[in-house]
Design a protein around this motif. Structure first.
Motif, short mmCIF file in Angstrom:
data_model
loop_
_atom_site.label_atom_id
_atom_site.label_comp_id
_atom_site.label_asym_id
_atom_site.label_seq_id
_atom_site.Cartn_x
_atom_site.Cartn_y
_atom_site.Cartn_z
N SER A 1 0.75 -1.27 -0.19
CA SER A 1 -0.08 -0.14 0.03
C SER A 1 0.86 1.27 -0.04
CB SER A 1 -1.01 0.04 1.14
OG SER A 1 -0.26 -0.33 2.30
N LEU A 2 2.03 1.19 0.68
CA LEU A 2 2.67 2.36 0.67
C LEU A 2 3.40 2.70 -0.79
CD1 LEU A 2 4.02 4.82 2.18
CD2 LEU A 2 5.88 3.26 2.96
N GLN A 3 3.92 1.69 -1.24
CA GLN A 3 4.60 1.70 -2.73
C GLN A 3 3.63 2.30 -3.65
OE1 GLN A 3 6.11 -2.24 -2.75
NE2 GLN A 3 7.96 -1.67 -1.92
N LEU A 4 2.42 1.74 -3.61
CA LEU A 4 1.43 2.15 -4.37
C LEU A 4 1.13 3.68 -4.36
CD1 LEU A 4 -1.36 -0.86 -4.60
CD2 LEU A 4 0.11 0.16 -6.52
N ALA A 5 0.84 4.00 -3.08
CA ALA A 5 0.70 5.33 -2.69
C ALA A 5 1.65 6.51 -3.21
CB ALA A 5 0.45 5.56 -1.34
N LEU A 6 3.08 5.98 -3.01
CA LEU A 6 3.98 6.81 -3.51
C LEU A 6 4.22 6.81 -5.05
CD1 LEU A 6 6.61 6.01 -0.70
CD2 LEU A 6 5.22 7.81 -0.89
N TYR A 7 3.84 5.77 -5.72
CA TYR A 7 4.03 5.57 -7.04
C TYR A 7 2.89 6.67 -7.56
CZ TYR A 7 4.18 3.77 -11.69
OH TYR A 7 4.39 3.60 -13.21
N VAL A 8 1.67 6.36 -7.11
CA VAL A 8 0.53 7.45 -7.55
C VAL A 8 0.94 9.04 -7.18
CG1 VAL A 8 -2.04 8.00 -7.31
CG2 VAL A 8 -1.07 5.57 -7.28
N VAL A 9 1.62 9.27 -6.18
CA VAL A 9 1.86 10.55 -5.93
C VAL A 9 2.96 11.09 -6.85
CG1 VAL A 9 3.14 12.01 -4.37
CG2 VAL A 9 1.36 10.52 -3.36
N GLY A 10 3.78 10.27 -7.27
CA GLY A 10 4.77 10.50 -8.39
C GLY A 10 4.24 10.68 -9.69
N LEU A 11 3.05 9.90 -10.00
CA LEU A 11 2.24 10.16 -11.05
C LEU A 11 1.37 11.51 -11.04
CD1 LEU A 11 0.87 6.75 -12.24
CD2 LEU A 11 2.58 8.15 -13.55
N LEU A 12 1.02 11.72 -9.92
CA LEU A 12 0.27 13.01 -9.72
C LEU A 12 0.96 14.29 -9.88
CD1 LEU A 12 -2.45 14.42 -8.84
CD2 LEU A 12 -1.42 14.22 -6.71
N LEU A 13 2.18 14.22 -9.30
CA LEU A 13 3.34 15.45 -9.58
C LEU A 13 3.52 15.42 -11.13
CD1 LEU A 13 5.55 14.86 -6.47
CD2 LEU A 13 3.64 16.61 -7.09
N LEU A 14 4.05 14.22 -11.78
CA LEU A 14 4.21 14.40 -13.09
C LEU A 14 2.97 14.76 -13.97
CD1 LEU A 14 6.25 13.65 -15.46
CD2 LEU A 14 5.33 11.32 -15.25
N LEU B 1 -5.93 10.88 -10.07
CA LEU B 1 -4.71 10.53 -9.21
C LEU B 1 -4.79 11.26 -8.10
CD1 LEU B 1 -2.07 10.93 -12.49
CD2 LEU B 1 -2.97 8.78 -11.30
N GLY B 2 -5.35 12.38 -8.08
CA GLY B 2 -5.56 12.93 -6.74
C GLY B 2 -6.10 12.14 -5.85
N ILE B 3 -7.12 11.51 -6.04
CA ILE B 3 -8.16 10.66 -5.21
C ILE B 3 -7.19 9.28 -4.82
CG2 ILE B 3 -10.34 9.08 -5.32
CD1 ILE B 3 -11.80 11.11 -7.08
N GLY B 4 -6.60 8.95 -6.01
CA GLY B 4 -5.76 7.84 -5.83
C GLY B 4 -4.87 8.04 -4.84
N ALA B 5 -4.17 9.13 -4.89
CA ALA B 5 -3.02 9.33 -3.78
C ALA B 5 -3.59 9.55 -2.48
CB ALA B 5 -2.10 10.74 -4.17
N ALA B 6 -4.43 10.29 -2.35
CA ALA B 6 -5.09 10.54 -1.07
C ALA B 6 -5.67 9.30 -0.38
CB ALA B 6 -6.48 11.46 -1.09
N LEU B 7 -6.29 8.41 -1.08
CA LEU B 7 -6.77 7.01 -0.62
C LEU B 7 -5.54 6.15 -0.21
CD1 LEU B 7 -9.79 6.14 -2.58
CD2 LEU B 7 -10.00 6.80 -0.46
N GLY B 8 -4.54 6.13 -0.99
CA GLY B 8 -3.43 5.25 -0.93
C GLY B 8 -2.74 5.71 0.24
#
Length: 185
Positions: free
Chosen positions: A114-127, A153-160
């Motif tokens: 879950s942490l790795q997924l959240a960080l990946y989605v945060v990286g995608l959100l910034l990109l 991606l914002g929803i995914g990052a917040a939930l993750g």
């Protein structure tokens, strides 16, 4: 009496009658390229036994999450096509990185916690935010087409990040090295 005169007619602005159709065809190709690339990656993944796992929050069906993900790829391609038509040749690297990240995400999701997924989605959100900014400099409509991707991606990052914070105990590393208690006789 009939007078015949030759009058030269030329398009002074350089646009042909088919310029609008050519622009629409270019946008259709740009929108379909990320989707076609996803199809090729999916075909290769199936050959190796890897199936994509799509983000489907709030108990929405998995097929709907897949449809949203694929439609976001089309929107990214359309926004890149709009910016390209307006002279945005420098954004292709940003768009390509975002498309590769979005395509890789469902195939990497089964192997990440879950942490790795959240960080990946945060990286995608910034990109995606950086790409949307660069695309909108060339075509404001292209920037608006990137907004659904930013929201998803914002929803995914917040939930993750919420899930990672809720289910990752801070004492996990301290308890991992303790000796197991021997069974009582």
């Amino acid at each position: 009496m009939v007078t015949i005169a030759v009058t030269p007619v030329s398009a002074s602005n350089g646009h042909s009658a088919f310029a609008g159709a050519r622009n629409l065809l270019g946008l259709a190709i740009a929108g379909g390229l990320p989707l076609g690339l996803f199809g090729l990656v999916n075909l290769a993944g199936e050959g190796f036994g890897i199936l994509p796992l799509f983000f489907s929050p709030y108990a929405i069906p998995g097929w709907l999450g897949a449809g949203i993900h694929l439609s976001l790829l089309v929107l990214i391609g359309l926004s890149a096509g709009l910016a390209w038509q307006r002279g945005g040749r420098t954004i292709i690297g940003w768009v390509a990185a975002l498309v590769v990240g979005m395509i890789a995400f469902p195939f990497l999701a089964p192997w990440l916690d879950s942490l790795q997924l959240a960080l990946y989605v945060v990286g995608l959100l910034l990109l995606c935010g950086a790409t949307a900014y660069r695309v909108s400099l060339h075509a404001p409509l292209a920037g608006l087409l990137m907004l659904p991707t930013l929201m998803w991606l914002g929803i995914g990052a917040a939930l993750g990040l919420t899930m990672a914070a809720a289910w990752t105990p801070p004492f996990a590393l301290m308890q991992g090295n303790q000796q197991p208690i021997p069974p009582s006789v």
